[in-house]
Design a protein around this motif. Sequence first.
Motif, short mmCIF file in Angstrom:
data_model
loop_
_atom_site.label_atom_id
_atom_site.label_comp_id
_atom_site.label_asym_id
_atom_site.label_seq_id
_atom_site.Cartn_x
_atom_site.Cartn_y
_atom_site.Cartn_z
N THR A 83 -11.05 -3.92 8.25
CA THR A 83 -10.22 -4.66 9.21
C THR A 83 -9.94 -3.86 10.48
N VAL A 90 -16.21 -5.99 5.74
CA VAL A 90 -16.17 -5.15 6.95
C VAL A 90 -14.71 -4.75 7.15
N ASP A 140 -7.67 1.49 -4.65
CA ASP A 140 -8.48 1.21 -3.45
C ASP A 140 -9.30 2.43 -3.09
N VAL A 166 -15.56 -4.63 -0.38
CA VAL A 166 -15.02 -4.53 0.99
C VAL A 166 -16.13 -4.97 1.95
N GLN A 181 -5.30 -1.36 13.14
CA GLN A 181 -5.94 -2.61 12.68
C GLN A 181 -6.46 -3.39 13.88
N VAL A 226 -2.45 -7.46 1.55
CA VAL A 226 -2.10 -6.04 1.41
C VAL A 226 -1.33 -5.63 2.65
N ARG A 239 -0.03 -8.50 9.61
CA ARG A 239 1.09 -8.03 10.41
C ARG A 239 2.10 -9.16 10.63
N ASP A 281 0.68 4.36 0.85
CA ASP A 281 -0.08 5.37 1.59
C ASP A 281 0.82 6.56 1.90
N GLY A 323 0.89 -2.32 4.28
CA GLY A 323 1.35 -0.95 4.16
C GLY A 323 2.49 -0.67 5.09
N ARG A 324 2.15 -0.15 6.29
CA ARG A 324 3.17 0.35 7.23
C ARG A 324 4.25 -0.66 7.60
N PRO A 325 3.94 -1.95 7.74
CA PRO A 325 5.06 -2.86 8.09
C PRO A 325 6.17 -2.86 7.04
N LYS A 365 -0.68 -0.72 -4.28
CA LYS A 365 -2.03 -0.23 -4.05
C LYS A 365 -2.00 1.29 -3.93
N PRO A 424 -6.15 -7.23 3.73
CA PRO A 424 -5.30 -6.30 4.50
C PRO A 424 -5.35 -6.75 5.96
N ALA A 476 0.85 -1.21 0.00
CA ALA A 476 0.00 0.00 0.00
C ALA A 476 0.88 1.25 0.00
#
Length: 240
Positions: free
Chosen positions: A127, A125, A72, A123, A197, A215, A188, A23, A217-219, A45, A185, A21
């Motif tokens: 995460t 629900v 997304d 989508v 999350q 998916v 982790r 972001d 992102g931050r990790p 993404k 997504p 991702a």
Amino acid sequence: MTQVVQGTPIRADVRDKLIVALDYNSVAAAEAAVAQLGDVVSFYKIGLELAVSGGIDLATDLIAAGKKVFLDLKLHDIGNTVERATAAAAERGFDILTVHAYPMTMAAAARGAAGSKLEVLGVTVLTSYDDADLAATGVVGGVTETVHLRAGQARDAGIAGVICAPTDAAMVRAILGPDRRVVTPGVRPKGAAVGDQKRIATPAEALAAGADRIVVGRPVTAAEDPVAAAQAILAELQGA
Ligand SMILES: O=c1ccn([C@@H]2O[C@H](COP(=O)(O)O)[C@@H](O)[C@H]2O)c(=O)[nH]1
């Protein structure tokens, strides 16, 4: 080019299972991340933050460079608008587009994507929601019941698949069968910061539960060494 992580080549099909991702709040920052990750990452993404920062046009460059791109935007609007926006995303060459998993929205997106390679994912629900967060939106029924309902509605709408938490993936896979997409997504790696999350699992757990792609992102993007972080996830996926 074949990636080699700790002496083991990473297969191309495994590389496509990791979607990073982007972001970021500027195209320059996203471009720098893509340049740093080089051949390690094949699927990106573009989400809300980058899209409103001019990032949709970045997709053209990524596609030209041989990358796959997931838009997304989690569309939810009247049918005509969703159908036309989906058709526009297909025309631009995106590989995946998200809509919220409401029956009319998914049906409209299915019409917009018809005849193209664009995969529309509903989508279910978010995460970042638990039962209490979902109840606060007025939805009657907990997360599991709602994901179950919406996955069935996604199947019936004829879209490619759904976005769900890795903790829902086994149930969703049973509903969708083997031919539709389950993308998760909320992934982790062990020891990574959870952030906002709430329904999470590791990369290997997500695949074992039936996810086709994850998916992250931050990790990756906030890691001290994003290349090493992405490579570690790929090695975990290949071993799963
Ligand atoms: O239910 C959802 C749907 C989308 N996302 C998106 O995935 C990434 C996750 O980023 P992390 O930094 O790995 O938490 C982010 O772009 C979300 O918008 C999601 O997390 N959950």
